[in-house]
Design a protein around this motif. Structure first.
Motif, mmCIF file in Angstrom:
data_model
loop_
_atom_site.group_PDB
_atom_site.id
_atom_site.type_symbol
_atom_site.label_atom_id
_atom_site.label_comp_id
_atom_site.label_asym_id
_atom_site.label_seq_id
_atom_site.Cartn_x
_atom_site.Cartn_y
_atom_site.Cartn_z
ATOM 1 N N LEU B 76 -8.547 -5.326 44.443
ATOM 2 C CA LEU B 76 -9.068 -6.261 45.438
ATOM 3 C C LEU B 76 -8.242 -6.273 46.716
ATOM 4 N N ILE B 77 -6.900 -6.249 46.585
ATOM 5 C CA ILE B 77 -6.122 -6.272 47.836
ATOM 6 C C ILE B 77 -5.550 -4.902 48.178
ATOM 7 N N GLY B 78 -5.436 -4.013 47.200
ATOM 8 C CA GLY B 78 -4.873 -2.681 47.472
ATOM 9 C C GLY B 78 -5.863 -1.781 48.178
ATOM 10 N N PRO B 80 -8.384 -2.532 50.291
ATOM 11 C CA PRO B 80 -8.424 -2.795 51.739
ATOM 12 C C PRO B 80 -7.187 -2.268 52.466
ATOM 13 N N LEU B 81 -6.006 -2.374 51.839
ATOM 14 C CA LEU B 81 -4.807 -1.867 52.503
ATOM 15 C C LEU B 81 -4.916 -0.349 52.684
ATOM 16 N N LEU B 83 -7.671 1.290 53.061
ATOM 17 C CA LEU B 83 -8.637 1.503 54.153
ATOM 18 C C LEU B 83 -7.968 1.341 55.510
ATOM 19 N N VAL B 84 -7.132 0.299 55.624
ATOM 20 C CA VAL B 84 -6.428 0.068 56.887
ATOM 21 C C VAL B 84 -5.498 1.235 57.181
ATOM 22 N N TYR B 85 -4.838 1.737 56.132
ATOM 23 C CA TYR B 85 -3.949 2.894 56.279
ATOM 24 C C TYR B 85 -4.726 4.073 56.865
ATOM 25 N N LEU B 96 3.611 2.122 57.134
ATOM 26 C CA LEU B 96 2.901 1.592 55.973
ATOM 27 C C LEU B 96 3.318 2.322 54.696
ATOM 28 N N ILE B 97 3.398 3.642 54.755
ATOM 29 C CA ILE B 97 3.720 4.386 53.542
ATOM 30 C C ILE B 97 5.147 4.052 53.101
ATOM 31 N N ILE B 99 6.600 1.120 53.480
ATOM 32 C CA ILE B 99 6.523 -0.193 52.827
ATOM 33 C C ILE B 99 5.913 -0.071 51.432
ATOM 34 N N ILE B 100 4.951 0.861 51.285
ATOM 35 C CA ILE B 100 4.267 0.997 50.008
ATOM 36 C C ILE B 100 5.151 1.685 48.967
ATOM 37 N N MET B 157 1.524 -2.581 42.374
ATOM 38 C CA MET B 157 0.738 -2.153 43.537
ATOM 39 C C MET B 157 0.967 -0.699 43.985
ATOM 40 N N LEU B 161 -1.808 2.261 45.053
ATOM 41 C CA LEU B 161 -1.960 2.723 46.426
ATOM 42 C C LEU B 161 -1.711 4.215 46.595
ATOM 43 N N LEU B 162 -0.714 4.759 45.882
ATOM 44 C CA LEU B 162 -0.382 6.168 46.123
ATOM 45 C C LEU B 162 -1.532 7.109 45.795
#
Lengths: 273, 279
Positions: B76-78, B80-81, B83-85, B96-97, B99-100, B157, B161-162
């Motif tokens: 749900l929150i990953g 969208p992040l 997509l923003v990336y 961003l990467i 921080i991730i 998270m 994300l990766l």
């Protein structure tokens, strides 16, 4: 119709952007908050912290007060160093041996070597404890090194195999056809080209070993205490504020390591591919 | 070197895996078929005891549900992040990467501890809520499933994300432009173009998060406490507190089988969805 689309675009931006900001906040905020509380002047981990002091860092670095923590840190570093060295030796050899083979047996061996990544670590940790005890071995740091090597070697295999697959076979063929021996080709052509891959894998394996809980939980004893297990103990009993200082040191170390790895081997690029 | 002999380079690692990986796992299965904790009487007693107890099924279901809830929250929150990336400029992408990936290098124990500071009685959430007057008494957030799911969402998270970012950054940007040019709204492009094409990454992320959150012993015990019982806690209690190794073996095989069956079902779905995409 044009208006409806712009409404959809606005709602898209709001929802997706909002959730992404929430994600970033959830990722970053706890880390920042721990860093702040580690400098508290108080005796508890209240937030916002009261005042600024280095007392918990002083307590952490005090050799007599924090002897147990220091021993856990040195055990963890020792285990991570040895298991990574053995992992690099055995893992890069195995990657060299399997990368160009298409046989069923080679595929099976490859999935066996990668399986610790998906297998629940606790199951392997418990199995290792039972096995070592029932065949009559006493708990020792060597057994922890062996266990960590098994669960961290997949990282080395993965990055090394990836580098090998990008290696142009024509380079090896020309070296061999020019009369170089296999060993000479390995030393002068293959290894230098796959070294960044091995190095990135070794780094990930080292970090995974430092962070490992499931294997250490079962194989470590009071004498061979490991840092994550000691920290777990510090959180379980009375919440010892020194743990905030330990966390502060580890956050700084992770930050520095990340920068160094980014400059040397481009870690994030490697992890994305 | 003779190509035939090259595979022998894998022998040392194969030997290590046979002796300190396969042998222990076989022994674990063997130990589970003993009735007593001295491991002398073979039998199905422990399996019958564990599988005959309704409590066991509740713990199995709770453990799997914890994994499902964590997976839903990270998606749900990953997503969208991610997509923003995808839309960000290269410089923002680099930040961003960083921080991730950074939390991945940070010990799970530190990340768990951070949530104690955030969710505790005197923690950030309670302090803020009390100061703005929403609540008068501190809420109990630790030792609740909600608190545990929130914490695991952050802790797991990076694993979501990766793979997502890795797959998404290989998508052809023309696809999205074509979809927009043909009049699709951004939502429609998301659900009919981006989501199907990023399915392999999404499945890989769900798989990793599920496997990791269901077995996250430290986070489960420290944030969940002893009142929320999941399979890892049961394994630990039976093996290192009660010293009933056969039962501990039974529970850990149960954990292995339930996690791996969900994981293989997911990866089967993932393979099917990518096969569908490539025709």
């Amino acid at each position: 119709m044009g208006r409806r689309r712009s409404f959809a675009d606005i709602s898209y931006g709001l929802v997706i952007g909002g959730l992404a900001v929430l994600a970033l906040f959830i990722i970053v905020a706890p880390v920042v908050i721990v860093l702040m509380t580690s400098f508290t002047e108080g005796r508890s981990l209240k937030f916002p912290p009261t005042g600024f002091s280095l007392q918990w860092y002083e307590a952490l670095f005090d050799p007599s007060k924090s002897r147990q923590i220091h021993r856990a840190v040195s055990n963890s570093l020792e285990v991570a160093a040895y298991s990574t060295v053995f992992g690099v030796l055995l893992g890069s050899l195995a990657a060299l041996g399997l990368s160009r083979s298409r046989s069923k047996l080679a595929r099976a061996a490859d999935s066996l070597f990668m399986s610790p990544l998906v297998l629940p670590g606790l199951t392997f940790g418990l199995a290792a404890l039972m096995y070592f005890t029932l065949i009559g071995l006493r708990p020792s740091i060597h057994l922890i090194i062996a266990g960590h090597m098994i669960v961290t070697v997949p990282f080395i295999l993965r990055t090394t195999t990836a580098s090998l697959s990008q290696l142009d076979p024509a380079l090896l063929d020309s070296s061999l056809s020019l009369g170089a021996s296999w060993l000479y080709t390995l030393r002068r052509v293959t290894l230098p080209l796959i070294a960044p891959g091995i190095f990135a894998g070794a780094f990930l394996a080292f970090m995974a070993s430092i962070d490992n809980v499931p294997v250490s939980l079962f194989l470590s004893t009071a004498r061979t205490d490991m840092l994550p297990i000691r920290m777990w103990g510090m959180m379980e009993s009375t919440l010892d504020p020194r743990i905030a200082a330990v966390s502060g040191v580890l956050i700084a170390a992770a930050f520095l390591l990340m920068l160094i790895m980014e400059w040397t081997v481009g870690l994030t690029r490697r992890m994305r591919d | 070197m003779r190509k035939a002999a090259e595979w022998q380079l894998a022998l040392p690692l194969a030997l290590a895996f046979a002796s300190i990986f396969l042998a222990p796992l076989l022994m674990l299965v063997g130990v589970s078929f003993f009735n007593d904790d001295k491991i002398t009487q073979p039998g199905f007693g422990q399996w019958a005891k564990f599988l005959g107890d309704p409590f066991s099924y509740k713990v199995i279901a709770d453990t799997m549900l914890l994994g499902v809830k964590t997976v839903c929250a990270t998606v749900l929150i990953g997503y969208p992040l991610a997509l923003v990336y995808l839309d960000a400029s290269p410089r923002v992408q680099k930040v961003l990467i960083f921080i991730i990936v950074m939390p991945l290098l940070l010990s799970v124990v530190v990340r768990t501890f951070a949530w104690i500071v955030v969710l505790g009685r005197e923690g950030v959430v309670n302090t803020v809520l009390m100061q703005i007057g929403v609540i008068s008494e501190p809420l109990r957030l630790l030792q609740t499933e909600l608190g545990l799911v929130i914490s695991l969402t952050q802790i797991e998270m990076p694993l979501m994300l990766l793979p997502l970012i890795s797959v998404m950054s290989r998508l052809d940007p023309n696809m999205r432009d074509a979809s927009a040019a043909l009049g699709a709204s951004r939502w429609r492009t998301l659900f009919t173009v981006i989501v199907p094409l990023s399915m392999p990454g999404l499945v890989a992320g769900c798989l990793l998060v599920f496997a990791s959150s269901t077995t996250a012993f430290i986070s489960q015990t420290v944030i969940g406490g002893v009142r929320l019982i999941y399979l890892p806690l049961l394994i630990w209690q039976q093996s290192l507190v009660v010293f009933n190794w056969p039962l501990a073996a039974v529970v850990s095989i149960t954990l292995l089988v339930s996690v791996l069956s969900v994981v293989s079902a997911l990866s089967y779905l993932g393979r099917r969805s990518s096969g569908y995409l490539h025709g």
